[in-house]
Design a protein around this motif. Structure first.
Motif, PDB file in Angstrom:
ATOM      1  N   TYR A  73      19.851  45.314  17.584  1.00 22.95           N
ATOM      2  CA  TYR A  73      20.616  44.071  17.457  1.00 22.95           C
ATOM      3  C   TYR A  73      22.065  44.276  17.886  1.00 22.95           C
ATOM      4  O   TYR A  73      22.638  43.470  18.639  1.00 22.95           O
ATOM      5  N   SER A 108      11.338  36.653  11.399  1.00 25.92           N
ATOM      6  CA  SER A 108      12.131  36.769  10.172  1.00 25.92           C
ATOM      7  C   SER A 108      11.291  36.467   8.936  1.00 25.92           C
ATOM      8  O   SER A 108      11.442  37.117   7.896  1.00 25.92           O
ATOM      9  N   ASN A 131      15.988  47.740  14.098  1.00 25.23           N
ATOM     10  CA  ASN A 131      16.486  46.391  14.345  1.00 25.23           C
ATOM     11  C   ASN A 131      18.013  46.334  14.359  1.00 25.23           C
ATOM     12  O   ASN A 131      18.611  45.677  15.221  1.00 25.23           O
ATOM     13  N   LEU A 145      11.969  34.142  16.789  1.00 26.77           N
ATOM     14  CA  LEU A 145      12.870  34.807  15.842  1.00 26.77           C
ATOM     15  C   LEU A 145      12.673  34.294  14.412  1.00 26.77           C
ATOM     16  O   LEU A 145      12.770  35.074  13.452  1.00 26.77           O
ATOM     17  N   GLU A 190      15.280  41.220  10.676  1.00 30.49           N
ATOM     18  CA  GLU A 190      14.839  40.441  11.839  1.00 30.49           C
ATOM     19  C   GLU A 190      15.725  39.217  12.085  1.00 30.49           C
ATOM     20  O   GLU A 190      15.973  38.837  13.225  1.00 30.49           O
ATOM     21  N   CYS A 209      20.578  27.374  15.489  1.00 34.42           N
ATOM     22  CA  CYS A 209      20.343  28.827  15.390  1.00 34.42           C
ATOM     23  C   CYS A 209      21.142  29.426  14.229  1.00 34.42           C
ATOM     24  O   CYS A 209      20.624  30.234  13.446  1.00 34.42           O
ATOM     25  N   TYR A 259      18.807  38.821  14.666  1.00 35.35           N
ATOM     26  CA  TYR A 259      18.688  38.446  16.087  1.00 35.35           C
ATOM     27  C   TYR A 259      19.081  36.984  16.320  1.00 35.35           C
ATOM     28  O   TYR A 259      19.403  36.588  17.443  1.00 35.35           O
ATOM     29  N   LEU A 260      19.037  36.175  15.222  1.00 35.95           N
ATOM     30  CA  LEU A 260      19.468  34.783  15.351  1.00 35.95           C
ATOM     31  C   LEU A 260      20.966  34.685  15.645  1.00 35.95           C
ATOM     32  O   LEU A 260      21.423  33.719  16.270  1.00 35.95           O
ATOM     33  N   CYS A 293      12.641  41.302  24.466  1.00 37.96           N
ATOM     34  CA  CYS A 293      11.360  40.808  23.927  1.00 37.96           C
ATOM     35  C   CYS A 293      10.212  41.756  24.277  1.00 37.96           C
ATOM     36  O   CYS A 293       9.307  41.976  23.450  1.00 37.96           O
TER      37      CYS A 293
END
Length: 450
Positions: free
Chosen positions: A178, A98, A174, A94, A111, A141, A114-115, A37
């Motif tokens: 990721y 997104s 990303n 997140l 983005e 999630c 990342y979930l 983060c």
């Protein structure tokens, strides 16, 4: 109302108490989350500042502060409530990130990937929790990931979208980041960070690097003269100092290192017997070595012992093997044959911890035992328990009738020594006479005290 309350308690409290391994992994995941983060937040805050995206700038400053807080908490004791809040703030971050990731066709959304990391991480971190955090939260999630991926929904206001000219670079960043985080998360939970596993690796290294030590605890007769010593394994950890045998011996047993340790102690004890041949006060001392059941039942046990006796020229009667009475449960006939055969080579035998459990009197008749060590648990309560006095007196009298020497282990004070001596006990061992000492300290102790 009561049913709702009960559901809340059951759904949100621990399913089982977290162990040390779980807590360490949780700290590592929080550390990874905080660093991610902070890096992502600082990076995107700078980008949005350069493009005058002030709403997103404020958002990613918040992400950075959240990361710093999570990083700080990874070094503290994290409560369940705190963990619950961190997980949901991270989900919120997140989802917002997104929605801000609007593409123009030259690149893809990235983005929301990342979930997936959050889904995997939550499934691993919360697997000892109750149903909500263990199942429902990871499912939320994953559903969020599917919805954002399939719908392509984003914020419509341009001020809430990431800079268009930065889309391709952001996508590459990303996807790389990721993939790295997903790999590290999986690695953390595949690795064994339990205190036992870490100590096992250090113990194996100590064996390989010859970092173990043997301490010797004197055994004295009723005139306080040293007639023998017991070899006791000690381990001085490079960072943690001395590790108690009560800690590392069970680890050695669990991970199959007892045989290796047993031979290491035996060989070094025999080597010391040879060296003490020139020390007047120790040249006649009998050195006792503890033998584990696994080592004793090795096919090559007798041959290895005979080879070591020959190599170090051990005189008959100078080496004693101690086995616990429970050892005989494993294979009584085979162990008896081994004892009888090695007895012809001048090796003495002692039954350790006698009176602590198995205590079959038959073994005292069938096996050529030289002495019986009365268990220290009986000695410790000697002054307070009349029944213990009767039991110890019975053991001592029985040993004398059978021509076996009684030895009291764990003598801590003069009162215990006097009572045991009056009962007819012949050999004593314990802190009242000396704690276990390394070789040089034992020699110095003998020089100044006897």
């Amino acid at each position: 109302m009561q049913r709702v309350k009960n559901f809340t308690v059951n759904a949100f409290h621990y399913g089982s108490p977290p162990d040390d391994k779980h807590n360490l992994r949780l700290r590592l995941i929080l550390l990874l989350t905080g660093l991610t983060c902070m890096i992502d937040g600082v990076f995107l805050a700078i980008v949005n500042m350069l493009y005058n995206k002030y709403y997103l700038l404020l958002f990613f400053v918040f992400v950075t502060l959240f990361g710093a807080t999570t990083l700080y908490l990874s070094f503290k004791k994290v409560t369940r409530t705190c963990l619950f809040i961190i997980a949901h703030i991270l989900l919120f971050i997140l989802i917002v990130a997104s929605l801000a990731d609007k593409t123009t066709g030259d690149a893809f959304h990235s983005e929301f990937n990342y979930l997936i990391v959050l889904t995997v991480g939550a499934s691993l971190v919360f697997r000892q929790e109750k149903i909500y955090l263990r199942i429902v939260f990871p499912l939320i999630c994953f559903v969020s990931f599917l919805f954002l991926m399939m719908s392509g929904i984003t914020f419509s206001h341009s001020e809430l979208n990431l800079p268009k000219s930065f889309e391709r670079s952001l996508y590459i960043f990303n996807m790389s980041f990721y993939s790295l985080i997903l790999l590290l998360t999986t690695f953390v939970y595949r690795s064994d960070y339990s205190s036992q596993a870490l100590l096992r690796k250090d113990l194996q290294a100590a064996i390989n690097d010859n970092m173990l030590e043997i301490y010797y605890q004197p055994q004295v007769n009723k005139h306080r003269e040293i007639i023998g010593v017991e070899s006791l394994l000690r381990w001085k950890h490079r960072q943690r100092g001395y590790i108690s045998p009560d800690v590392f011996i069970p680890i050695a047993e669990k991970y199959g290192m007892m045989i290796t340790l047993g031979w290491w102690v035996m060989e070094n004890s025999m080597k010391q017997i040879s060296n003490w041949h020139h020390v007047p006060k120790l040249k006649d001392a009998v050195v006792s070595v503890n033998i584990s059941p696994l080592q004793l039942l090795e096919v090559s046990f007798k041959n290895k012992v005979c080879e070591l006796i020959s190599r170090y020229q051990i005189p008959a009667g100078k080496l004693k093997f101690e086995i616990t009475e429970s050892t005989l449960i494993y294979d009584y006939n085979k162990i008896r044959d081994i004892i009888l055969e090695l007895n012809t080579y001048g090796i003495k035998w002692s039954i350790d911890d006698f009176g602590s459990g198995y205590s079959s009197l038959k073994l005292l008749l069938d096996i050529p035992v030289d002495d019986v060590k009365i268990d220290k648990s009986l000695i410790m309560s000697l002054e307070k328990s009349d029944s213990n006095i009767i039991l110890i007196k019975t053991i001592i009298d029985l040993c004398k009738e059978l021509g076996i020497t009684p030895l009291a282990e764990g003598v801590e004070n003069e009162v215990q020594y006097s009572i045991l001596k009056d009962m007819g006990c012949e050999i004593f061992q314990g802190f009242h006479f000396s704690k276990p000492l390394p070789k040089k300290s034992l020699e110095a102790f003998l020089e100044h005290n006897l």
